[in-house]
Enzyme design. Structure first.
Site, short mmCIF file in Angstrom:
data_model
loop_
_atom_site.label_atom_id
_atom_site.label_comp_id
_atom_site.label_asym_id
_atom_site.label_seq_id
_atom_site.Cartn_x
_atom_site.Cartn_y
_atom_site.Cartn_z
N ASP A 12 0.86 -1.19 0.00
CA ASP A 12 0.00 0.00 0.00
C ASP A 12 0.89 1.23 0.00
O ASP A 12 2.06 1.16 0.41
CB ASP A 12 -0.91 0.01 1.22
CG ASP A 12 -1.88 1.19 1.22
OD1 ASP A 12 -2.48 1.45 0.16
OD2 ASP A 12 -2.02 1.86 2.25
N SER A 13 0.33 2.34 -0.42
CA SER A 13 1.10 3.59 -0.41
C SER A 13 1.33 4.10 1.00
O SER A 13 2.18 4.97 1.21
CB SER A 13 0.36 4.66 -1.23
OG SER A 13 -0.93 4.88 -0.69
N CYS A 75 -4.27 -1.21 -2.28
CA CYS A 75 -4.29 0.24 -2.48
C CYS A 75 -5.14 0.52 -3.71
O CYS A 75 -4.84 0.00 -4.79
CB CYS A 75 -2.87 0.75 -2.69
SG CYS A 75 -2.74 2.50 -3.11
N GLU A 160 -5.90 9.59 9.59
CA GLU A 160 -4.46 9.58 9.90
C GLU A 160 -4.11 10.50 11.06
O GLU A 160 -3.06 10.33 11.68
CB GLU A 160 -3.66 9.92 8.65
CG GLU A 160 -3.76 8.84 7.58
CD GLU A 160 -2.62 8.87 6.59
OE1 GLU A 160 -1.89 9.87 6.53
OE2 GLU A 160 -2.47 7.87 5.86
N CYS A 194 -11.73 3.13 -0.44
CA CYS A 194 -10.42 3.53 0.08
C CYS A 194 -10.18 2.72 1.34
O CYS A 194 -11.09 2.57 2.17
CB CYS A 194 -10.37 5.02 0.38
SG CYS A 194 -8.86 5.55 1.24
N HIS A 196 -8.62 3.37 3.98
CA HIS A 196 -8.72 4.11 5.25
C HIS A 196 -10.15 4.11 5.79
O HIS A 196 -10.37 4.25 6.99
CB HIS A 196 -8.29 5.58 5.06
CG HIS A 196 -6.82 5.80 5.02
ND1 HIS A 196 -6.02 5.29 4.02
CD2 HIS A 196 -5.99 6.49 5.84
CE1 HIS A 196 -4.77 5.66 4.23
NE2 HIS A 196 -4.72 6.39 5.34
#
Length: 275
Positions: A12-13, A75, A160, A194, A196
């Site tokens: 993943d990034s 990702c 985040e 996504c 997240h």
């Protein structure tokens, strides 16, 4: 471990892919895994197709050198902007026996089974939405399904910065839900496009009208990977089964370890990978 075997690579990034790895480990705990987060060059969503492709290929090749025969791109941006080129152009030259899988197809090939109205919504980053990957892929499997997309640029920073339970999160969740549903009042299934976003899932569900199904990618990909390994015993035989977990980041390990626990649900100790 048989020297012809190796761990399953998960790329993943940044941090989001850890929500996917968490579900994969839950579904397939017996395998060894290496997770690589390219935090030093994140975010990928704002970068060009060419840049995302080069970054993703570089990280995939590192995982191959670490012994992985199978790599999962956990990702959405990498899957949207790099997967097809890597599969079609690079793997035949690097090693035609290795495989790279993405996160978008496991969702798009089943989403039509969940919608009654045949109208589906996608929440994603601007990069994923602009790539049009979800509408293109869903049309291949379910041409009768209409797809409506909404970019949610504030959701990743909320997660985040550990603000996903705050009042600010409520504001931006409600904002993007309204912007999606104003496109169609008949949407009955929404994909969290996504990695997240699962951390926001409970709050998103609170703000959604009753009767809308929310699909999270981690669980779908985990089940898809299990099915893939059953269908491809030759690849399954190349995946080592020691139950090991190794984590790499291209950024500061102390910061990564602190943040990663939010996504993985457990404490980890990472290693630094210099690119």
């Amino acid at each position: 471990m048989n020297r012809q075997q190796g761990p399953i690579g998960v790329f993943d990034s940044g941090y989001g892919g850890l929500t996917v790895l968490k579900e994969i480990v839950k579904e397939l705990p017996q395998y060894d895994y290496i997770y690589l987060g390219d935090n030093g060059r994140a975010p990928y969503g704002i970068r060009s197709f060419e840049t995302v492709y080069h970054y993703t290929l570089e990280c995939v090749q590192h995982l191959f050198r670490m012994g992985c025969h199978l790599v999962v791109l956990a990702c959405n941006t990498a899957s949207a902007k790099a997967l097809r080129t890597i599969q079609q152009n690079d793997l035949p030259k690097i090693d035609p026996e290795r495989r790279v899988l993405g996160i978008i197809r496991p969702t798009t090939e089943i989403v039509g089974n969940h919608t009654r109205s045949r109208q589906v919504g996608i929440f994603g980053t601007s990069g994923t939405v602009n790539s049009q990957s979800y509408p293109i892929e869903i049309e291949k499997f379910f041409p009768d399904v209409q797809v409506f997309q909404q970019a949610c640029p504030m959701w990743v920073p909320l997660v985040e910065n550990n603000e996903y339970n705050s009042e600010g999160a409520d504001y931006f969740i409600n904002k993007y839900i309204r912007q999606l549903l104003v496109q169609s009042g008949d949407i009955d299934t929404i994909v969290l496009g996504c990695t997240h976003y699962p951390l926001l899932a409970d709050k998103i569900q609170e703000h959604l009208p009753p009767g809308i199904t929310l699909l999270s990618q981690g669980e779908l990909l985990a089940k898809s990977l299990a099915g893939y390994l059953r269908r491809h015993p030759e690849m399954q035989a190349k995946c080592s089964t020691g139950g090991g977990r190794t984590f790499y980041t291209t950024d500061d390990t102390e910061t990564f370890d602190r943040q990663a626990g939010i996504f993985f649900g457990d404490s980890i100790t990472s290693r630094h990978l210099a690119l």
